[in-house]
Motif scaffolding. Sequence first.
Motif, PDB file in Angstrom:
ATOM      1  N   ALA A 125       3.602   5.355   1.281  1.00 41.80           N
ATOM      2  CA  ALA A 125       2.963   4.251   0.570  1.00 41.80           C
ATOM      3  C   ALA A 125       2.243   3.316   1.536  1.00 41.80           C
ATOM      4  O   ALA A 125       1.127   2.849   1.261  1.00 41.80           O
ATOM      5  CB  ALA A 125       4.002   3.480  -0.240  1.00 41.80           C
TER       6      ALA A 125
ATOM      7  N   ASN B  98      -7.761   9.954  -5.830  1.00 39.97           N
ATOM      8  CA  ASN B  98      -6.561   9.187  -5.525  1.00 39.97           C
ATOM      9  C   ASN B  98      -6.445   7.975  -6.449  1.00 39.97           C
ATOM     10  O   ASN B  98      -7.358   7.144  -6.517  1.00 39.97           O
ATOM     11  CB  ASN B  98      -6.593   8.739  -4.061  1.00 39.97           C
TER      12      ASN B  98
ATOM     13  N   GLU C 276      -7.790   2.363  -8.357  1.00 40.88           N
ATOM     14  CA  GLU C 276      -7.312   1.060  -8.818  1.00 40.88           C
ATOM     15  C   GLU C 276      -7.888  -0.078  -7.975  1.00 40.88           C
ATOM     16  O   GLU C 276      -8.379  -1.076  -8.499  1.00 40.88           O
ATOM     17  CB  GLU C 276      -5.788   1.040  -8.755  1.00 40.88           C
ATOM     18  N   ARG C 277      -7.863   0.092  -6.653  1.00 39.62           N
ATOM     19  CA  ARG C 277      -8.342  -0.960  -5.770  1.00 39.62           C
ATOM     20  C   ARG C 277      -9.857  -1.122  -5.850  1.00 39.62           C
ATOM     21  O   ARG C 277     -10.387  -2.235  -5.742  1.00 39.62           O
ATOM     22  CB  ARG C 277      -7.916  -0.640  -4.334  1.00 39.62           C
TER      23      ARG C 277
ATOM     24  N   LEU D 187       4.275   6.850  -4.646  1.00 40.76           N
ATOM     25  CA  LEU D 187       4.611   6.188  -5.906  1.00 40.76           C
ATOM     26  C   LEU D 187       6.002   5.574  -5.869  1.00 40.76           C
ATOM     27  O   LEU D 187       6.279   4.593  -6.565  1.00 40.76           O
ATOM     28  CB  LEU D 187       4.512   7.188  -7.066  1.00 40.76           C
TER      29      LEU D 187
ATOM     30  N   PRO E 139       4.524  -0.236  -0.239  1.00 37.64           N
ATOM     31  CA  PRO E 139       3.322  -0.208   0.600  1.00 37.64           C
ATOM     32  C   PRO E 139       3.312  -1.265   1.699  1.00 37.64           C
ATOM     33  O   PRO E 139       2.462  -1.222   2.581  1.00 37.64           O
ATOM     34  CB  PRO E 139       2.184  -0.451  -0.401  1.00 37.64           C
TER      35      PRO E 139
ATOM     36  N   GLN F 158      -0.909   5.162   2.924  1.00 39.98           N
ATOM     37  CA  GLN F 158      -1.945   5.223   1.889  1.00 39.98           C
ATOM     38  C   GLN F 158      -2.611   3.869   1.708  1.00 39.98           C
ATOM     39  O   GLN F 158      -3.841   3.778   1.586  1.00 39.98           O
ATOM     40  CB  GLN F 158      -1.325   5.677   0.565  1.00 39.98           C
ATOM     41  N   GLU F 159      -1.814   2.804   1.718  1.00 43.13           N
ATOM     42  CA  GLU F 159      -2.368   1.461   1.518  1.00 43.13           C
ATOM     43  C   GLU F 159      -3.310   1.082   2.652  1.00 43.13           C
ATOM     44  O   GLU F 159      -4.348   0.445   2.429  1.00 43.13           O
ATOM     45  CB  GLU F 159      -1.242   0.442   1.401  1.00 43.13           C
TER      46      GLU F 159
ATOM     47  N   ARG G 265      -4.543   5.246  -6.368  1.00 43.97           N
ATOM     48  CA  ARG G 265      -4.504   3.926  -5.745  1.00 43.97           C
ATOM     49  C   ARG G 265      -5.889   3.495  -5.293  1.00 43.97           C
ATOM     50  O   ARG G 265      -6.267   2.320  -5.447  1.00 43.97           O
ATOM     51  CB  ARG G 265      -3.537   3.940  -4.557  1.00 43.97           C
TER      52      ARG G 265
ATOM     53  N   VAL H 114      -6.594   3.007   2.147  1.00 47.63           N
ATOM     54  CA  VAL H 114      -7.310   2.448   0.995  1.00 47.63           C
ATOM     55  C   VAL H 114      -7.896   1.085   1.340  1.00 47.63           C
ATOM     56  O   VAL H 114      -9.036   0.770   0.958  1.00 47.63           O
ATOM     57  CB  VAL H 114      -6.381   2.377  -0.224  1.00 47.63           C
TER      58      VAL H 114
ATOM     59  N   GLN I  19       0.258  11.116  -2.084  1.00 49.00           N
ATOM     60  CA  GLN I  19       0.100  10.182  -3.201  1.00 49.00           C
ATOM     61  C   GLN I  19       1.344  10.186  -4.090  1.00 49.00           C
ATOM     62  O   GLN I  19       1.818   9.121  -4.524  1.00 49.00           O
ATOM     63  CB  GLN I  19      -1.130  10.544  -4.037  1.00 49.00           C
TER      64      GLN I  19
END
Length: 355
Positions: free
Chosen positions: A260, A295, A300-301, A203, A207, A263-264, A297, A267, A199
Amino acid sequence: MDGDAASSATQVDRRDVLLALESSCDETAVAVVDRDRNVLANVVASQDELHRRWGGVVPEVASRAHVERVLPCLDDALKQSGKSLDDVAAVGVVTQPGLVGSLLVGLTAAKTIAWLLDVPLVAVNHIEAHLFACRWAADRDPFPAVGLVVSGGHTNLYDCRTTLDFELLGTTTDDAAGEAFDKAAAVLGLPYPGGPSLQKAALQGNPKAVRFPRTFLNNERLEFSFSGMKTSLLYAAQGQPGSQTPVPPLTPERVADLAASFQEAVVDVLVGKCEQALKATGRMALCVGGGVAANARLRERLEEMTARRKVALWISPREFCTDNAAMAAIAWDLLEAGRVSPLDVDVLPGLVRKR
């Protein structure tokens, strides 16, 4: 009332807290929680430093560390709460799922305390406890809701009718999301534990730099699969076996982009499957717990998705996302429902699978 009877009544009246123990993997944890589910103490002894050299949890090392740490954690929890063993009305302990040796340490300690104090012993399901922790985000009972438990060992979706009535909707067919993050971090040379390291690296990355697969994202099955994503990351970082195409070096910039992008992808799948489950069940609330729920992200999503759908979102507070004993306060609900365990109760280490 004679003196002995008065003394006895006072002792019973003092028993107003739950002592909770958690040792399902590599965190030794003890909490003290009152009847109103207020957390008076929540002590967690991490084993990260013990397992760092192997890049993952070694079961034998974990269980030995639990033996050494469970009593100091118990002492610290009682001191922090201002309570004593005389105040304990019941003992809750996680008995499933998890590492068998680790679970047995916590259960043995809990059985001993319950027997010595002559108070009820309550067996707790670790996964259900992760969702129970969402009540501290909602400041009330958050159910009915769709529940997502996402951690190093579990990626499960539930239809949560009540605190004690969960139906498994789907799980992972291979790795858990947290395990995928840990292994991805190892491929990229990031330090253990992998999830937070990945994570942090993400940053600084793009992504959209690499398009990783989103397994099952457009499939109606409420199931997950992350092994294909890991393989794609490995090939992107180190090259495909037999390929003559040179692979760019793993510069800090490329590591950030891969982190990134990976992770995307994870997610995307987690959020997409939560939305599918909300549609399928008609629930108007989503509860999310487990270590990966910390996490940023993902949070946020999920906030974006639930706001768009006008659905309530309750994510476990960060201090209750990773393994801890406070979430075992679900034992209060179990106790009130009469679901008390015998002293010969055993651990159930196996992973939960959809029936």
